[in-house]
Scaffold this active site. Sequence first.
Site, PDB file in Angstrom:
ATOM      1  NE  ARG A  54      -3.768   0.129   2.081  1.00  0.00           N
ATOM      2  CZ  ARG A  54      -4.460   0.680   3.057  1.00  0.00           C
ATOM      3  NH1 ARG A  54      -4.468   0.148   4.260  1.00  0.00           N
ATOM      4  NH2 ARG A  54      -5.169   1.766   2.835  1.00  0.00           N
ATOM      5  CB  CYS A  55       4.150   1.943   1.293  1.00  0.00           C
ATOM      6  SG  CYS A  55       5.521   3.113   1.339  1.00  0.00           S
TER       7      CYS A  55
END
Length: 144
Positions: free
Chosen positions: A11-12
């Site tokens: 998600r980063c």
Amino acid sequence: MSEITIYHNPRCGTSRNVLAMIRNAGIEPEVVLYLETPPERATLVELIRASGLTVREALRRKGTPYDELGLDDPKWSDEDLLAFMLAHPILINRPFVVTPLGVKLCRPSELVLDILPQPQRGAFAKEDGEAVVDEKGRRVTGKS
């Protein structure tokens, strides 16, 4: 088994860019989804030590319970902070990358280029379009 390991959060954006640069060098790393499978204490301690960071420098603040837990308070020892990181893996900054050439917390993402054992195989731009590597596999410099 790969000689490169990335402690990854899909998600980063920074973590995704680092993983893409590793793959752009023709390497398929071992991907540790550390939020699902947190490192053991000894591994976390070694990642931090080998990267040359302090435990405090390895903490992530944004998008974590850092403020709610009051982790900026100097009363917390390294042992305390490690315990928080193990209890709340989102507090572990990312991505840590381990290669035969060293260990780095790859923020900004292009720091991974310093420890990859193979050169980039072609151009690479971050998700935001920022060029990092040119078509000849060389690091782009002189960014404004």
